[in-house]
Design a protein around this motif. Structure first.
Motif, mmCIF file in Angstrom:
data_model
loop_
_atom_site.group_PDB
_atom_site.id
_atom_site.type_symbol
_atom_site.label_atom_id
_atom_site.label_comp_id
_atom_site.label_asym_id
_atom_site.label_seq_id
_atom_site.Cartn_x
_atom_site.Cartn_y
_atom_site.Cartn_z
ATOM 1 N N CYS A 182 0.840 -1.216 0.183
ATOM 2 C CA CYS A 182 -0.002 -0.018 -0.108
ATOM 3 C C CYS A 182 0.864 1.244 0.041
ATOM 4 O O CYS A 182 1.954 1.345 0.524
ATOM 5 N N ARG A 209 -12.208 4.245 6.216
ATOM 6 C CA ARG A 209 -13.430 3.776 5.226
ATOM 7 C C ARG A 209 -13.157 2.175 5.205
ATOM 8 O O ARG A 209 -12.179 1.646 5.603
ATOM 9 N N ASN A 210 -14.222 1.761 4.214
ATOM 10 C CA ASN A 210 -14.069 0.354 3.920
ATOM 11 C C ASN A 210 -14.262 -0.598 5.243
ATOM 12 O O ASN A 210 -13.449 -1.652 5.216
ATOM 13 N N GLN A 211 -14.959 -0.258 6.358
ATOM 14 C CA GLN A 211 -14.899 -0.851 7.520
ATOM 15 C C GLN A 211 -16.590 -1.464 7.955
ATOM 16 O O GLN A 211 -17.455 -0.639 7.205
ATOM 17 N N HIS A 250 -3.310 -5.057 0.003
ATOM 18 C CA HIS A 250 -4.148 -4.170 -0.298
ATOM 19 C C HIS A 250 -3.631 -2.874 -0.952
ATOM 20 O O HIS A 250 -2.500 -2.687 -0.936
ATOM 21 N N THR A 251 -4.326 -1.954 -1.555
ATOM 22 C CA THR A 251 -3.980 -0.706 -2.081
ATOM 23 C C THR A 251 -4.301 0.576 -1.407
ATOM 24 O O THR A 251 -4.936 0.304 -0.319
ATOM 25 N N ARG A 278 -6.265 2.691 -2.088
ATOM 26 C CA ARG A 278 -7.486 3.324 -2.275
ATOM 27 C C ARG A 278 -8.470 2.394 -1.245
ATOM 28 O O ARG A 278 -9.525 3.038 -0.497
ATOM 29 N N SER A 279 -8.017 1.227 -0.981
ATOM 30 C CA SER A 279 -8.961 0.424 0.027
ATOM 31 C C SER A 279 -8.011 0.172 1.493
ATOM 32 O O SER A 279 -8.350 -0.521 2.277
ATOM 33 N N CYS A 280 -7.136 1.082 1.670
ATOM 34 C CA CYS A 280 -6.411 1.166 3.152
ATOM 35 C C CYS A 280 -7.182 1.417 4.290
ATOM 36 O O CYS A 280 -8.148 2.489 4.138
ATOM 37 N N PRO A 281 -7.159 0.479 5.197
ATOM 38 C CA PRO A 281 -8.111 0.776 6.421
ATOM 39 C C PRO A 281 -7.785 2.024 7.209
ATOM 40 O O PRO A 281 -8.341 2.420 8.127
#
Length: 387
Positions: free
Chosen positions: A361, A385-387, A369-370, A372-375
């Motif tokens: 990342c 995000r994305n949680q 992950h990348t 863009r989708s990093c927690p």
């Protein structure tokens, strides 16, 4: 170079403390014979007039023509040329596929003795005799370390040129005048800082660079496993036996000549400071190793590298009147304003990413992950995000 195209030519050097320093820049219209001739002729005249220099580069025809020009000042014995082995390997890979063959060629190039070179070259010949025929078309003194007459000091590639990107970071898209001023100021600051560091080290009583001291310390630890079996004190000739750490059996013998600063291992003459075998001889004869180190590693030589004076540039308001031709930009060379600039870089296998290396990342540098989708990326509300 702002909104117009162009090519930046750079000459890079390295001091005795393993510090990388750029010595010359030139903005030219493109990488051709005329541009390289302009750059290298002025480099020789104004920056590097000293004899015995070695120029390491790729096999670009423009560089070849400029270095072989009779009036350029780059012909032997005033100067010598060598090829970057990474570029040689990239050219080799265009004809012969497979990383194993390329690795064998690189190992042969890095070999410091003829015996070691023949060992790797014989393996390469057993793979495919055509590979050896390809390599034999290039003069050995230009790409192998054991035939370079000890001029490389261990440098086999031009990779250090990539390290000056930090100096140019943030100024690439400036207009030409601003780009030159920014680069000039950063170089002046670099030379002043490195010069003060070398001067401070000299004030502590040190004689040699930190890089050399670290190498000698590592070699001294290795030298404990060597035993001097024969020697000629009058001629400073020795035979050194290398044994296992337990001393159970011998791993080989090496001839060392402190008088001529040579060793069968090749490191002494290639790097120009004592190898472990030479240090074992010095300890056996109760001699100091300092006289057998090349002067380039002395702190006084390192300090002298940064003694160049950077005269302040004349303000534009005090420039003398200009009566020369007026240069008008060529509209055809102007870059498109919209869209991402099209890359003109010729990619080789050196630009290929290692397929076995996991992608990380760009934010947290963790795999899986990348960005863009990093927690750990904060959203508009400050939560993840994305949680």
């Amino acid at each position: 170079m702002s909104q117009y195209g162009g090519t930046l030519l750079v000459a890079i050097a390295q001091d005795g403390n393993s510090n990388i320093l750029p010595v010359a820049f030139a903005l030219v219209e493109g990488e051709n014979a005329e541009s390289w001739s302009f750059f290298l002729s002025h480099l020789r005249e104004h920056v590097t007039p000293q004899p015995g220099l070695l120029v390491i580069s790729d096999r670009h025809n423009g560089i070849k023509a400029a270095l072989e020009a009779p009036d350029g000042g780059w012909l032997p014995p005033a100067a010598y040329r060598a090829f970057c082995i990474r570029h040689i390997a990239a050219n080799f890979a265009l004809t012969f596929k497979g990383k194993d063959a390329r690795r064998l060629l690189v190992n042969a190039a890095y070999a410091k003795t003829e015996v070691e070179f023949d060992y790797w070259f014989d393996i390469l010949r057993s793979e495919n005799p055509a590979m050896c025929d390809w390599a034999n078309r290039i003069e050995y003194s230009l790409w192998t370390q054991h035939c370079d007459e000890d001029r490389r000091f261990g440098h086999m590639t031009t990779n250090i040129s990539e390290c000056v990107n930090s100096i140019l970071k943030g100024v690439r898209n400036l207009p030409v005048c601003s780009l030159v001023k920014a680069t000039y100021g950063r170089l002046a600051e670099l030379f002043v800082r490195k010069g003060r560091e070398a001067e401070a080290q000299m004030g502590t009583g040190q004689q040699f660079s930190q890089y050399l001291v670290k190498c000698i310390e590592a070699n001294l630890r290795t030298a404990r496993h060597f035993t001097v079996t024969l020697y000629d004190r009058d001629n400073s000739e020795y035979t050194v036996a290398e044994t296992t750490p337990t001393g159970s059996f011998s791993l080989g013998t090496y001839r060392v000549s402190l008088g001529s600063k040579t060793c069968d291992c090749g490191y002494f003459q290639a790097l120009h400071f004592p190898c472990p075998h030479a240090l074992a001889c010095c300890a056996y004869s109760r001699l100091t190793w300092q006289p057998y180190v090349h002067e380039v590693y002395q702190l006084s030589s390192v300090f002298g590298v940064y003694q160049m004076v950077f005269a302040p540039p004349i303000p534009e308001g005090f420039w003398p009147p200009y009566a020369g031709p007026t240069v008008i930009p060529d509209p055809s060379m102007r870059r498109a304003r919209e869209g991402r600039p099209r890359s003109t870089r010729i990619r080789t296998n050196m630009d290929e990413a290692d397929p076995n290396r996991p992608k990380r990342c760009g934010l947290c540098r963790q795999p899986g992950h990348t960005k863009r989708s990093c927690p750990q990326a904060a959203g508009p509300s400050g939560t993840a995000r994305n949680q």
